[in-house]
Structures are given as C-alpha cells and as structure tokens.
Design an enzyme around this catalytic site. Structure first.
Site, PDB file in Angstrom:
ATOM      1  CG  ASP A   9      -5.009  12.311  11.716  1.00  0.00           C
ATOM      2  OD1 ASP A   9      -3.894  12.182  12.274  1.00  0.00           O
ATOM      3  OD2 ASP A   9      -5.873  11.410  11.725  1.00  0.00           O
ATOM      4  CG  HIS A  10      -7.002  14.219  15.495  1.00  0.00           C
ATOM      5  ND1 HIS A  10      -7.630  14.070  14.274  1.00  0.00           N
ATOM      6  CD2 HIS A  10      -7.427  13.182  16.261  1.00  0.00           C
ATOM      7  CE1 HIS A  10      -8.411  13.001  14.310  1.00  0.00           C
ATOM      8  NE2 HIS A  10      -8.301  12.447  15.508  1.00  0.00           N
ATOM      9  CB  CYS A  65      -2.888   9.659  10.424  1.00  0.00           C
ATOM     10  SG  CYS A  65      -2.928   8.030   9.691  1.00  0.00           S
ATOM     11  N   GLY A  66      -2.685   8.463  13.091  1.00  0.00           N
ATOM     12  CA  GLY A  66      -2.558   7.542  14.216  1.00  0.00           C
ATOM     13  C   GLY A  66      -1.772   6.290  13.828  1.00  0.00           C
ATOM     14  CB  THR A  67      -2.570   3.420  11.796  1.00  0.00           C
ATOM     15  OG1 THR A  67      -3.384   4.020  10.773  1.00  0.00           O
ATOM     16  CG2 THR A  67      -3.442   2.981  12.959  1.00  0.00           C
ATOM     17  N   GLY A  70      -4.593   5.509   7.130  1.00  0.00           N
ATOM     18  CA  GLY A  70      -5.678   6.262   6.478  1.00  0.00           C
ATOM     19  C   GLY A  70      -5.156   7.387   5.604  1.00  0.00           C
ATOM     20  CG  HIS A  98      14.226  -2.377  -4.284  1.00  0.00           C
ATOM     21  ND1 HIS A  98      14.249  -3.716  -3.951  1.00  0.00           N
ATOM     22  CD2 HIS A  98      15.534  -2.015  -4.447  1.00  0.00           C
ATOM     23  CE1 HIS A  98      15.507  -4.150  -3.926  1.00  0.00           C
ATOM     24  NE2 HIS A  98      16.309  -3.134  -4.207  1.00  0.00           N
ATOM     25  CG  HIS A 133      14.522  -1.793  -8.424  1.00  0.00           C
ATOM     26  ND1 HIS A 133      13.978  -2.932  -7.866  1.00  0.00           N
ATOM     27  CD2 HIS A 133      15.863  -1.871  -8.223  1.00  0.00           C
ATOM     28  CE1 HIS A 133      14.944  -3.665  -7.335  1.00  0.00           C
ATOM     29  NE2 HIS A 133      16.095  -3.045  -7.543  1.00  0.00           N
TER      30      HIS A 133
HETATM   31  C1  RB5 Z   1      -7.885   9.149  14.049  1.00  0.00           C
HETATM   32  O1  RB5 Z   1      -8.497   8.765  15.247  1.00  0.00           O
HETATM   33  C2  RB5 Z   1      -7.299   7.936  13.357  1.00  0.00           C
HETATM   34  O2  RB5 Z   1      -8.311   7.131  12.849  1.00  0.00           O
HETATM   35  C3  RB5 Z   1      -6.340   8.354  12.275  1.00  0.00           C
HETATM   36  O3  RB5 Z   1      -5.339   9.144  12.815  1.00  0.00           O
HETATM   37  C4  RB5 Z   1      -5.636   7.242  11.544  1.00  0.00           C
HETATM   38  O4  RB5 Z   1      -5.072   6.325  12.415  1.00  0.00           O
HETATM   39  C5  RB5 Z   1      -6.394   6.615  10.444  1.00  0.00           C
HETATM   40  O5  RB5 Z   1      -5.880   5.778   9.681  1.00  0.00           O
END
Ligand code: RB5
Length: 149
Positions: A9-10, A65-67, A70, A98, A133
C-alpha cells in the site's frame, strides 16, 4: 529465473521499490502495485499477490505496508497462503525453513531499508526443511479446510 510477486500500500511503497531494485536481475519480479504514495487500502494489494501465489502465476510473494500486519492478514485469508510478518533475519529464515512461508511481509515504518533487504535475502535463500515441519504445516492446512466449508 524464480518469479516473485510484490505489492504494497502507500505505507510500504518506498520499501517495495527498494526491494524491487535489490532483487532485479536475480529474480523475475511481478509488481502488483501500488504505484504511488497516494492513499490506498492494503487488502486490495495483499490479495493480488496471494492469489498470484495460489494460482502459480508467481512462486512466492513479498508484501509491504506501514507495519506489514494489515496486508499480511489479508493475504493469509487466501487458502494455501502462509504469509509471515517479519522484522528480523532469524525469523525470516525460520519462516521458510520450518513454516514454509510462501509469502513474507515487512513494515516500512518498522524496519529500516538495510535490515529489510537482509530479511528478504534470508527468507528467499532458505529452503523448507520438510520432514516433521511438513507434518505441522499440513495441520495448518487441515485447520484451513475445516473452516472453509
Ligand atoms: C496505512 O496508514 C497503514 O495502516 C497500513 O500501511 C498498515 O500499517 C496496516 O496494517
């Protein structure tokens, strides 16, 4: 040449572009977007790569993605996908050795570029060890089947 699908994503766009540059020449990279920093919804991109892995269009998939969370949650809803969110090289290696993770997800807002590229290398260059495994991974598939009815 091994075919790898990639998407973000962005929030993961810049890291996706870095990973593409890093892998080009060694792997055939299929980019499923996004194509800019404009805000988009991560499930739309996670599912594209997951479906491409499931269909065999690509062998493995990378998500950002950011984290990393998601987009991996969305990918893991596709039967047969095992997408690991990883922030260190040991977990990256073990997710393949594994868990036979056929996709990996990294958070651009969590992991720096240098470490992210090492994480990708650790995962992509490790083979699944099979044996006991495989028995455990097959049990994951059984759970998936139970709830897919
Ligand atoms: C976008 O702002 C953020 O929520 C997305 O990139 C991600 O971190 C979601 O899990």
């Amino acid at each position: 040449m091994k075919k790898i699908g990639i998407a973000s994503d962005h929030g993961g766009y810049n890291l996706k572009e870095e990973i593409k540059k890093h892998l080009q020449g060694e792997f055939e990279i299929v980019d499923f977007g996004t194509d800019s920093l404009d805000s988009v919804d991560y499930p739309d991109y996670g599912v594209k790569v997951a479906e491409a892995v499931k269909s065999g269009e690509v062998e493995e998939g990378i998500l950002c993605c950011g984290t990393g969370i998601g987009i991996s949650l969305a990918a893991n809803k596709v039967p047969g996908i095992r997408c690991a969110v990883v922030s260190d090289t040991f977990s990256a290696k073990m997710s393949k050795a594994h868990n036979n993770a056929n996709m990996i997800s990294i958070g651009e807002r969590v992991v720096g570029k240098g470490l992210a590229l090492e994480i990708i290398d650790s995962w992509i260059n490790t083979e699944f060890e099979g044996d006991r495994h495989q028995r455990r991974v097959s049990k994951i598939t059984e759970i998936e089947k139970k709830y897919s009815k």
